[in-house]
Scaffold this active site. Structure first.
Site, PDB file in Angstrom:
ATOM      1  N   LYS A 196    -100.075 -37.514  48.677  1.00  0.00           N
ATOM      2  CA  LYS A 196    -100.237 -35.981  48.699  1.00  0.00           C
ATOM      3  C   LYS A 196    -101.552 -35.797  49.145  1.00  0.00           C
ATOM      4  O   LYS A 196    -101.726 -34.527  49.748  1.00  0.00           O
ATOM      5  CB  LYS A 196     -99.733 -35.619  47.214  1.00  0.00           C
ATOM      6  CG  LYS A 196     -98.273 -35.851  46.989  1.00  0.00           C
ATOM      7  CD  LYS A 196     -97.892 -34.842  45.804  1.00  0.00           C
ATOM      8  CE  LYS A 196     -96.389 -34.828  46.111  1.00  0.00           C
ATOM      9  NZ  LYS A 196     -95.833 -34.875  44.522  1.00  0.00           N
ATOM     10  N   LYS A 208     -87.278 -41.346  52.669  1.00  0.00           N
ATOM     11  CA  LYS A 208     -86.451 -40.712  51.525  1.00  0.00           C
ATOM     12  C   LYS A 208     -85.771 -39.395  51.839  1.00  0.00           C
ATOM     13  O   LYS A 208     -86.661 -38.724  52.439  1.00  0.00           O
ATOM     14  CB  LYS A 208     -86.955 -41.087  50.290  1.00  0.00           C
ATOM     15  CG  LYS A 208     -88.278 -40.207  49.705  1.00  0.00           C
ATOM     16  CD  LYS A 208     -88.424 -40.068  48.446  1.00  0.00           C
ATOM     17  CE  LYS A 208     -89.521 -39.066  48.130  1.00  0.00           C
ATOM     18  NZ  LYS A 208     -89.322 -38.343  46.915  1.00  0.00           N
ATOM     19  N   LYS A 251     -87.467 -32.829  49.353  1.00  0.00           N
ATOM     20  CA  LYS A 251     -87.403 -31.297  49.445  1.00  0.00           C
ATOM     21  C   LYS A 251     -88.368 -30.840  50.289  1.00  0.00           C
ATOM     22  O   LYS A 251     -88.127 -29.959  51.005  1.00  0.00           O
ATOM     23  CB  LYS A 251     -87.852 -30.768  48.018  1.00  0.00           C
ATOM     24  CG  LYS A 251     -86.881 -31.062  46.847  1.00  0.00           C
ATOM     25  CD  LYS A 251     -87.556 -30.590  45.629  1.00  0.00           C
ATOM     26  CE  LYS A 251     -86.741 -31.074  44.430  1.00  0.00           C
ATOM     27  NZ  LYS A 251     -87.371 -31.174  43.313  1.00  0.00           N
TER      28      LYS A 251
HETATM   29  P1  TYM Z   1     -88.648 -34.941  41.515  1.00  0.00           P
HETATM   30  O1  TYM Z   1     -88.532 -33.648  41.093  1.00  0.00           O
HETATM   31  O2  TYM Z   1     -89.502 -35.324  42.791  1.00  0.00           O
HETATM   32  O3  TYM Z   1     -87.224 -35.507  41.681  1.00  0.00           O
HETATM   33  C1  TYM Z   1     -86.352 -35.538  40.446  1.00  0.00           C
HETATM   34  C2  TYM Z   1     -85.688 -36.689  40.335  1.00  0.00           C
HETATM   35  O4  TYM Z   1     -84.933 -36.902  41.595  1.00  0.00           O
HETATM   36  C3  TYM Z   1     -85.206 -38.242  42.159  1.00  0.00           C
HETATM   37  N1  TYM Z   1     -85.327 -38.234  43.379  1.00  0.00           N
HETATM   38  C4  TYM Z   1     -84.615 -39.320  44.321  1.00  0.00           C
HETATM   39  N2  TYM Z   1     -83.863 -40.260  44.027  1.00  0.00           N
HETATM   40  C5  TYM Z   1     -83.333 -41.100  44.816  1.00  0.00           C
HETATM   41  N3  TYM Z   1     -83.375 -40.762  46.180  1.00  0.00           N
HETATM   42  C6  TYM Z   1     -84.431 -39.708  46.632  1.00  0.00           C
HETATM   43  N4  TYM Z   1     -84.306 -39.633  48.097  1.00  0.00           N
HETATM   44  C7  TYM Z   1     -84.793 -38.785  45.694  1.00  0.00           C
HETATM   45  N5  TYM Z   1     -85.636 -37.696  45.636  1.00  0.00           N
HETATM   46  C8  TYM Z   1     -85.914 -37.396  44.222  1.00  0.00           C
HETATM   47  C9  TYM Z   1     -86.628 -38.607  41.400  1.00  0.00           C
HETATM   48  O5  TYM Z   1     -86.788 -39.957  41.577  1.00  0.00           O
HETATM   49  C10 TYM Z   1     -86.361 -38.054  40.173  1.00  0.00           C
HETATM   50  O6  TYM Z   1     -85.869 -38.804  39.318  1.00  0.00           O
HETATM   51  N6  TYM Z   1     -92.515 -36.374  38.465  1.00  0.00           N
HETATM   52  C11 TYM Z   1     -90.971 -36.091  38.555  1.00  0.00           C
HETATM   53  C12 TYM Z   1     -90.626 -35.075  37.659  1.00  0.00           C
HETATM   54  C13 TYM Z   1     -91.313 -35.497  36.194  1.00  0.00           C
HETATM   55  C14 TYM Z   1     -90.447 -36.600  35.473  1.00  0.00           C
HETATM   56  C15 TYM Z   1     -91.114 -36.514  34.027  1.00  0.00           C
HETATM   57  C16 TYM Z   1     -89.262 -37.344  35.486  1.00  0.00           C
HETATM   58  C17 TYM Z   1     -92.012 -34.885  35.563  1.00  0.00           C
HETATM   59  N7  TYM Z   1     -92.132 -35.694  34.317  1.00  0.00           N
HETATM   60  C18 TYM Z   1     -90.653 -37.488  33.047  1.00  0.00           C
HETATM   61  C19 TYM Z   1     -88.958 -38.426  34.520  1.00  0.00           C
HETATM   62  C20 TYM Z   1     -89.592 -38.127  32.998  1.00  0.00           C
HETATM   63  C21 TYM Z   1     -90.804 -35.585  40.029  1.00  0.00           C
HETATM   64  O7  TYM Z   1     -91.301 -35.052  40.666  1.00  0.00           O
HETATM   65  O8  TYM Z   1     -89.382 -35.630  40.178  1.00  0.00           O
END
Ligand code: TYM
Length: 335
Positions: A114, A197, A200
């Protein structure tokens, strides 16, 4: 509940849910809400690292809430809430930051990526993203965290911070959580642009969203990157073609996948046919979400009720944890 483990996970409200979010995370949320005590939230504090406009913050969170419900999360089975409804998380984040070190935070791959992509916005919130995530998880004493592969490193950091707290204060207070996918490798759903991957913010055409129009899905899939085709039987697949097969595996029936595998292996495959089938199966898969999203979008009263219910339960737990944490750290009321 059949299982004593507490489950927790969250998603940032920075765009609509896509197939990566669904197959990497939400699919397991749905399974686990049947058997575990579950906490699923919307990480709106986390979304502040990219400075959303105040007018959009609430709407973005509301949209993910709707999509959680449309996907089948059930407020009677799981606690669903907004992170910002639990200010105790911010307090634990502050405490954890006192024992989080610059060197280890700077080495986190997502931070480095990032920082490289947005060199003008390398803020302290971005750097300490893993401590906020750790606070989310351990404040509810969660032990299983269903996430996709890209969150693996963040979960390692959470384990470090939970252990560090326990060691520093000589307590056995926070359980040590793990990234969870029913004993299997964490999932990584690829995008359509032939590289890494699905995400968004990976660029136009890379992600397919649960609420996407049929026409747009077909267009994106037909434009997906492939290659010039196999020239020898059983040839190893290039990354873009592997990606198409990975997507096919998650949305299509096994005999469909096998059919195209065989065609690939005997060099008679036409990628156009594979893409048509893939688009068809994605459209069939996403259709019910679109309909439920529409229904829920007009039901503000229900949404408000569900949000309040979740916030109350999650907050009561968090308050209990924080009373104990303050005590352990040494904030004792002497007046
Ligand atoms: P975020 O919002 O980027 O994504 C949410 C969830 O979707 C999964 N994910 C994917 N899994 C497989 N293939 C992909 N292409 C893909 N893109 C997204 C992510 O692995 C995630 O599980 N930091 C986290 C949010 C968060 C969180 C937490 C998660 C904040 N606090 C505590 C678990 C526990 C995030 O940015 O996810």
């Amino acid at each position: 509940m059949e299982n004593k483990d507490i489950v927790l996970s969250g998603i940032r409200p920075t765009g609509n849910l896509h197939l990566g979010n669904y197959f990497g995370a939400v699919k397991n949320f749905l399974k686990m809400q049947e058997t575990h005590e579950c906490y699923f939230f919307i990480a709106d504090y986390h979304s502040l690292t990219t400075h959303p406009h105040p007018a959009n913050l609430q709407g973005n969170a509301r949209q993910i809430f709707i999509e959680y419900l449309a996907a089948g999360l059930d407020p009677e089975k799981a606690t669903l809430y907004l992170q910002s409804d639990i200010p105790e998380i911010a307090e634990l984040y502050l405490f954890l930051n006192m024992n989080a070190y610059l060197g280890e935070l700077e080495r986190v791959p997502t931070f480095k990526e990032k920082a490289r992509k947005s060199p003008d916005n390398v803020n302290a919130g971005l750097l300490t993203y893993p401590t906020l995530m750790a606070a989310d998880i351990i404040i509810q004493k969660a032990t299983k965290v269903p996430v996709g592969k890209d969150q693996e490193q963040h979960l390692e950091m959470t384990r470090t911070y939970a252990r560090r707290f326990n060691t520093m204060y000589e307590v056995d207070f926070f359980p040590i959580p793990t990234a969870y996918n029913f004993g299997n490798e964490l999932v990584k759903i690829p995008g359509l642009d032939g590289s890494g991957k699905m995400g968004k913010s990976e660029g136009e055409g890379n992600a397919i969203f649960l609420n996407e129009e049929e026409k747009s899905i077909r267009k994106k899939v037909m434009r997906a990157v492939s290659d010039s085709g196999p020239t020898e039987p059983n040839q190893e697949k290039s990354l873009p073609v592997q990606n198409l097969f990975t997507l096919l595996k998650v949305v299509s029936k096994p005999d469909v996948v096998q059919y195209f595998e065989d065609q690939y292996n005997n060099c008679s495959i036409r990628y156009g046919d594979l893409k048509k089938q893939l688009a068809e199966d994605i459209v069939a898969f996403t259709k019910p979400f679109g309909e439920r999203i529409k229904e829920l979008s007009s039901n503000d009263e229900y949404l408000r009720k569900v949000m309040n219910l979740g916030a109350e339960k999650a907050r009561a737990n968090a308050q209990k944890t924080m009373r104990e944490v303050r005590e352990i750290i040494g904030f004792r009321k002497i007046y």
